[in-house]
Design a protein around this motif. Structure first.
Motif, short mmCIF file in Angstrom:
data_model
loop_
_atom_site.label_atom_id
_atom_site.label_comp_id
_atom_site.label_asym_id
_atom_site.label_seq_id
_atom_site.Cartn_x
_atom_site.Cartn_y
_atom_site.Cartn_z
N UNK A 1 35.37 34.68 30.29
CA UNK A 1 35.77 36.21 30.62
C UNK A 1 37.31 36.30 31.01
N UNK A 2 38.18 35.87 31.07
CA UNK A 2 39.62 35.36 31.01
C UNK A 2 39.55 36.52 29.51
N UNK A 3 39.17 36.13 28.26
CA UNK A 3 39.69 36.58 27.53
C UNK A 3 39.14 38.43 27.59
N UNK A 4 37.85 38.83 28.63
CA UNK A 4 37.18 39.77 28.22
C UNK A 4 37.98 40.60 29.24
N UNK A 5 38.76 40.14 29.98
CA UNK A 5 39.18 40.85 30.48
C UNK A 5 40.68 41.62 29.69
N UNK A 6 41.03 40.15 29.08
CA UNK A 6 42.97 40.65 28.66
C UNK A 6 41.95 42.05 27.25
N UNK A 7 40.75 41.42 27.06
CA UNK A 7 40.22 42.68 26.03
C UNK A 7 40.40 43.71 26.55
N UNK A 8 39.92 43.72 27.95
CA UNK A 8 39.80 45.30 28.30
C UNK A 8 40.86 46.13 28.84
N UNK A 9 42.07 45.35 29.20
CA UNK A 9 43.08 45.48 29.81
C UNK A 9 43.96 46.40 27.78
N UNK A 10 43.80 45.72 27.47
CA UNK A 10 44.34 45.80 26.46
C UNK A 10 43.94 47.52 25.28
N UNK A 11 42.44 47.74 25.36
CA UNK A 11 41.80 48.43 24.96
C UNK A 11 41.50 49.61 26.15
N UNK A 12 42.24 49.30 27.68
CA UNK A 12 42.60 50.43 28.39
C UNK A 12 44.26 51.00 27.50
N UNK A 13 44.91 50.16 27.66
CA UNK A 13 46.18 50.84 27.05
C UNK A 13 46.83 51.64 25.84
N UNK A 14 45.67 50.85 24.79
CA UNK A 14 45.69 51.72 23.84
C UNK A 14 44.97 52.51 23.15
N UNK A 15 43.91 52.83 24.11
CA UNK A 15 43.23 54.49 24.56
C UNK A 15 44.43 55.13 25.19
N UNK A 16 45.00 54.69 26.27
CA UNK A 16 46.49 56.14 27.27
C UNK A 16 47.19 55.98 25.78
N UNK A 17 47.76 55.18 25.33
CA UNK A 17 48.20 56.00 24.44
C UNK A 17 47.87 56.29 23.19
N UNK A 18 47.39 56.64 22.92
CA UNK A 18 46.56 57.40 21.68
C UNK A 18 46.10 58.94 23.14
#
Lengths: 283, 324
Positions: A1-18
Motif C-alpha cells: 500500500x505504502x510503496x504503491x503510494x510512493x510509486x504513484x507520487x514518483x510517477x506523478x512528478x516524473x510526468x510533470x517534469x517531462x
C-alpha cells in the motif's frame, strides 16, 4: 500500500517534469543563447548548454540600441491595448444583447458567431489587403488595429454570450423590478458577474494581436510601423545573416514576462472558459 | 449534472409564453436596447469579415494581380483549375491535412495527460502553471524563430545531445553526417512543424479542457474510489466521458488555428526542401502576395473553407449530441 503510494507520487512528478521540460526547453535554449559570445556559440565542439566563455550583455545592448526593437515593442503594446479596448466595446454589449435582449433568436446565434470565427486570416488577408490599401492605411499601425478585431470580436462575443447566459436570470429580474433600467442592470449586475469571462477576453485579445504574423507581414512593410512578431524576424534576419543572440533575447524579453502574467492568471482563464458550450439555450 | 441543469432550464424556457413578456412591455424596450448594443459589432463584422469574404470569392474568379488589384474581368473557375494542377498545391493540400491530423492526435493525448496532472493539488503548482503556459505566451512568430535556432542544421543542441550519447556522427546508427538536418528533409520537416504546433497549442487546449475537468462533481470520484475503481477505470469511465464535449471544442479551436495558420512553416521550413513541406495558407501567401497573383492566392485560400466548415459542423453536431 505504502510503496504503491510512493510509486504513484514518483510517477506523478516524473510526468510533470517531462511536460515542464517540453514546455520550457526552447525558452531555456533561448535564454542561454541570448548571453553567449559569438566565439562560444559557433564552436560545434562546445557544450551548447554551458557558458564556455563568460556570458555577455552586448547582444541585448545591440538589440536595444542598434535595431528598431524598442519601436516594435511600443507598436505591439499600442496596438494590443487599443485592440483590447475595441474588442471589449464591441463584444461585451453584443454578447449581452444576444444573451438577454434579443429573445430566442439571439440565444440561438452562438453557432452563427462561431462560423464567423471559423473564417481564418489566411482567407481574408488578400481582400483585406485591398481594403487597407483603399483606406490608405497600408504601412501604418492603424491597418492592424482595424483588422485584428475581426479575430477577437467573434471569439470574445461567443465566450461572453455563454457567460452572460449562465448568470441566473432571477438576479437581473429582481433588479429590474426594483426599478433599475436595463442599462443599469447591465452595468451594475451583469458586468461585475462576468469579470472572469471579460478577463479571459482581455488576455485572449491581447495575445492574439501580439502574435499575429500574417496581417502584420502583409499590411506593413515599413520598419517603423512593424510589430514584434513581424519586425523581429525581418530586422534580425538579414539575408543569410542571423543575429541569433539578439533574436533569442528579443523573444525571451516578450515571452517570459507574459508567461508569468498568464501563469498567475491560469485559474482565471480556466474560469473564463467555464461556460456553457454552443448548444440549445437555457432560458 | 450539467445535462440535468440544461434540460431543466430549457423546459422552463420553452414553457414561458412569449406573450407574457410582450404584455409587460419589457420585450419591446429590450429589443430596442438590444439592437443598439448589438449593432456596432454586427456592422463591424459585416464590413470586415463578410464583405471581404465575398470579395475573396470575387477575386478568385477574376484576373486581379497586385499590380492591378481591381476586379474587372471574370475568368470563371480558371484560377481554381490552374492552381490545382500545380505540384506545389498538391503538396500543400497533403501536408495541411497530415499536419492537422497528426497535431490533433498528439494534442488530444497530451492534453488529457496534462489536465490529469494539473487537476491535483501539489506544492509548486503555481510555478508549474507558469512553466506550462509559457509556449502560449510567446508570440508564434518569435517562438518559431526560437525553434529555427533549436533545429539549426549545424548547431542544434538536440543533435549535440544525440551525438553525446553516441547515436549520431560518423560510424553511428544515425550517421555518418554530424547532423540530422531537421528542416532540410521532407518528413523530419513535417515532424518538426507538428512538434512546434503541439508545443504551442497545448497550453490553450489544456485551459479549455481544464475548465470542464474542474466542473466534474467531486462526489463522482469519491464514489468511484469507494467502489474500488482503479485509476484507468476512473479515467475512461468517468473523466473522459464527462470531458468529451470540452475535448471536441478544444480540438475544434486547434484545427482552426493549425489548419489556417502559416506562421510556423513560413519561418521554419519555408515550405522546403522543394515544396515538400508546403501548406495551403503559406502557398496562398507566396502565390498571392509574393508572386503577385492575387486571384490565384485567393483561390488557394478558399480551399481552406470547405474543410473548416465541414470540421466545424461535425464538431458542433457532436457537441450537441453530447448534450442531448
Amino acid at each position: 500500500m505504502r510503496t504503491g503510494q510512493t510509486l504513484r507520487t514518483v510517477g506523478f512528478y516524473a510526468a510533470l517534469l517531462l511536460f515542464c521540460a517540453f514546455a520550457i526547453f526552447p525558452a531555456a535554449w533561448m535564454l542561454i543563447t541570448a548571453f553567449k559570445r559569438n566565439a562560444d556559440l559557433y564552436d560545434p565542439a562546445n557544450n551548447p548548454f554551458l557558458f564556455n566563455l563568460p556570458p555577455t550583455l552586448s547582444h541585448i545592448g545591440f538589440l536595444f540600441t542598434e535595431t528598431n526593437y524598442p519601436v516594435f515593442l511600443w507598436n505591439s503594446l499600442f496596438i494590443g491595448v487599443i485592440v483590447v479596448a475595441i474588442t471589449l466595446v464591441l463584444a461585451v454589449p453584443a454578447a449581452y444583447s444576444l444573451a438577454r435582449l434579443m429573445g430566442h433568436w439571439g440565444e440561438h446565434s452562438s453557432i452563427a458567431i462561431f462560423l464567423v470565427y471559423l473564417i481564418p486570416p489566411t482567407l481574408l488577408f488578400i481582400p483585406l489587403y485591398e481594403v487597407v490599401t483603399l483606406l490608405d492605411l497600408a504601412n501604418t499601425v492603424w491597418s492592424l488595429i482595424l483588422v485584428y478585431p475581426t479575430i477577437t470580436v467573434p471569439f470574445c462575443t461567443w465566450l461572453l454570450l455563454s457567460f452572460f447566459r449562465s448568470i441566473p436570470r432571477e438576479i437581473e429580474e429582481a433588479a429590474l423590478t426594483d426599478g433599475w433600467s436595463r442599462v443599469g442592470v447591465f452595468f451594475r449586475v451583469a458586468l461585475p458577474l462576468a469579470i472572469p469571462g471579460i478577463t479571459t477576453c482581455v488576455v485572449f485579445a491581447f495575445a492574439l494581436s501580439l502574435s499575429d504574423y500574417i496581417y502584420a507581414a502583409v499590411f506593413v512593410s515599413s520598419t517603423g510601423s512593424r510589430t514584434v512578431s513581424a519586425g523581429v524576424p525581418t530586422e534580425l534576419i538579414r539575408g543569410d545573416i542571423y543575429y541569433w543572440q539578439a533574436l533569442m533575447a528579443a523573444t525571451a524579453i516578450v515571452g517570459l514576462p507574459l508567461a508569468v502574467v498568464y501563469g498567475l492568471l491560469f485559474d482565471w482563464l480556466v474560469k473564463g472558459f467555464q461556460v456553457e458550450l454552443p448548444r440549445s439555450p437555457r432560458a | 449534472m450539467r445535462n440535468e441543469e440544461g434540460f431543466g432550464g430549457r423546459r422552463e424556457g420553452y414553457g414561458k409564453p412569449p406573450q407574457r413578456e410582450a404584455r409587460i412591455g419589457i420585450a419591446d424596450r429590450d429589443g430596442v436596447v438590444g439592437a443598439i448594443m448589438l449593432a456596432p459589432a454586427v456592422i463591424y463584422v459585416i464590413a470586415l469579415v463578410a464583405v471581404p469574404f465575398f470579395l475573396a470569392i470575387a477575386l478568385s474568379l477574376s484576373e486581379a494581380t497586385v499590380g492591378n488589384p481591381t476586379i474587372q474581368q471574370f475568368v470563371g473557375l480558371d484560377n481554381f483549375i490552374s492552381v490545382v494542377y500545380d505540384a506545389a498545391f498538391m503538396f500543400a493540400l497533403r501536408n495541411s491535412i497530415i499536419i492537422t491530423v497528426a497535431t490533433l492526435v498528439l494534442l488530444t493525448i497530451l492534453t488529457i495527460l496534462q489536465v490529469e496532472l494539473l487537476a491535483r493539488d501539489f506544492p509548486g503548482k503555481r510555478l508549474a502553471q507558469i512553466l506550462l503556459i509559457l509556449p502560449w505566451a510567446m508570440p508564434v512568430a518569435l517562438a518559431a524563430v526560437g525553434w529555427l535556432w533549436l533545429l539549426d542544421s549545424e548547431f542544434s543542441p538536440i543533435d549535440w545531445i544525440i551525438r553525446a550519447v553516441g547515436l549520431l556522427g560518423p560510424g553511428t546508427m544515425l550517421g555518418p553526417a554530424n547532423n540530422l538536418f531537421y528542416l532540410g528533409r521532407e518528413w523530419l520537416g513535417i515532424g518538426a512543424v507538428v512538434t512546434i504546433n503541439v508545443w504551442r497549442t497545448l497550453p490553450l487546449s489544456t485551459i479549455i479542457v481544464m475548465a470542464g475537468r474542474t466542473a466534474i462533481p467531486g462526489e463522482l470520484f469519491e464514489q468511484a474510489e469507494l467502489d474500488g475503481a482503479g485509476y484507468f477505470r476512473v479515467l475512461f469511465q468517468i473523466t473522459l466521458p464527462a470531458l468529451a464535449i470540452l475535448l471536441i471544442v478544444a480540438i475544434l479551436f486547434t484545427v482552426l488555428v493549425i489548419f489556417g495558420d502559416m506562421t510556423v512553416v513560413a519561418l521554419t521550413t519555408r515550405g522546403g526542401p522543394g515544396y515538400t513541406t508546403e501548406i495551403l495558407p503559406y502557398w496562398a501567401y507566396l502565390k498571392g502576395i509574393q508572386g503577385g497573383a492575387l486571384s490565384q492566392g485567393a483561390a488557394i485560400a478558399l480551399f481552406l473553407f470547405p474543410v473548416l466548415l465541414a470540421v466545424s459542423i461535425l464538431a458542433l453536431r457532436m457537441a450537441y449530441r453530447g448534450q442531448e
